[in-house]
Design a protein around this motif. Structure first.
Motif, short mmCIF file in Angstrom:
data_model
loop_
_atom_site.label_atom_id
_atom_site.label_comp_id
_atom_site.label_asym_id
_atom_site.label_seq_id
_atom_site.Cartn_x
_atom_site.Cartn_y
_atom_site.Cartn_z
N LEU A 156 0.79 -1.23 0.00
CA LEU A 156 0.00 0.00 0.00
C LEU A 156 0.83 1.28 0.00
O LEU A 156 0.55 2.19 -0.81
N PRO A 157 1.85 1.43 0.85
CA PRO A 157 2.62 2.68 0.80
C PRO A 157 3.23 2.93 -0.57
O PRO A 157 3.17 4.06 -1.09
N GLY A 158 3.81 1.91 -1.17
CA GLY A 158 4.39 2.07 -2.50
C GLY A 158 3.36 2.42 -3.54
O GLY A 158 3.60 3.25 -4.42
N ASP A 159 2.17 1.78 -3.46
CA ASP A 159 1.12 2.08 -4.43
C ASP A 159 0.59 3.49 -4.27
O ASP A 159 0.24 4.15 -5.26
N LEU A 160 0.51 3.98 -3.05
CA LEU A 160 0.07 5.35 -2.82
C LEU A 160 1.09 6.34 -3.39
O LEU A 160 0.71 7.37 -3.97
N ILE A 161 2.36 6.02 -3.25
CA ILE A 161 3.41 6.87 -3.83
C ILE A 161 3.28 6.86 -5.35
O ILE A 161 3.39 7.90 -6.02
N LYS A 162 3.04 5.67 -5.93
CA LYS A 162 2.90 5.57 -7.39
C LYS A 162 1.68 6.35 -7.87
O LYS A 162 1.74 7.01 -8.92
N ALA A 163 0.57 6.29 -7.13
CA ALA A 163 -0.62 7.04 -7.52
C ALA A 163 -0.36 8.54 -7.47
O ALA A 163 -0.80 9.29 -8.36
N THR A 164 0.37 8.98 -6.45
CA THR A 164 0.71 10.40 -6.34
C THR A 164 1.62 10.83 -7.48
O THR A 164 1.41 11.87 -8.12
#
Length: 200
Positions: A156-164
């Motif tokens: 999740l943290p990595g995916d949130l960074i990717k979405a941002t």
């Protein structure tokens, strides 16, 4: 929204470029014990959905998956072949296709804005991908669904960074070169009172 009348050759080129982008981003990989690595390919899927829209973005993902199916090492970690489509990551790959559609639908449901881009990336690039990926991962690995879902917290943290990052890059590209986006997506006015340019 006005119909997009780009030449077929331009569409094919854009689809191929984003398929290549997804492949290149797959070289960024962090292995995990679950067998499902953290990769940059989801970022490519998000960007494809934001830039190409709901019709063309899934074609870029399908092109990349077709190359994988015939054995080319285009998946994260240099994987390829039909075996990848029955492994623990198979559901996530299917989720990329559907997620690209959802991202495009949300991002281009009206005037292209940062919040539509962010919502599309979060819903299509994370939630939809997880909805496809987690059940298949659980079925393939034999791990209960709830434990498999819990293990995705590591992503999740990595995916949130990717979405941002996808949102920031897409918004910047839209401001600099709105023609890269589907025709009919209004570019932001550059000055108060500026006359909108009709979609071609």
């Amino acid at each position: 929204m006005a119909p997009d009348r780009r030449p077929l050759s331009a569409d094919l080129a854009r689809i191929a470029v984003f398929a290549a982008l997804v492949i290149v981003l797959g070289t960024v990989m962090v292995p995990l014990p679950s067998g499902v690595p953290i990769t940059g390919q989801t970022l490519g899927v998000m960007l494809a959905g934001l830039v190409l829209g709901a019709r063309r973005a899934p074609l870029s993902v399908l092109l990349m998956l077709a190359l994988a199916a015939i054995g080319l090492p285009v998946l994260a970690g240099g994987r390829g072949g039909l075996g990848a489509f029955v492994g623990p990551t198979a559901g996530y790959m299917a989720g990329w296709v559907v997620g690209a559609v959802v991202i495009g639908l949300i991002a281009h449901s009206g005037r292209f804005t940062w919040w539509r881009a962010a919502t599309g990336s979060l819903v299509g690039g994370i939630i939809v991908v997880y909805l496809f990926g987690i059940p298949v991962q659980a079925a393939v690995t034999g791990v209960p669904l709830d434990l498999t879902a819990l293990s995705t917290v590591a992503f999740l943290p990595g995916d949130l960074i990717k979405a941002t990052l996808a949102t920031v890059l897409a918004v910047a590209l839209h401001r600099a070169y709105p023609r890269a986006f589907p025709a009919g997506v209004a570019a932001p006015a550059r000055a108060v009172g500026a006359t909108p340019v009709p979609a071609r």
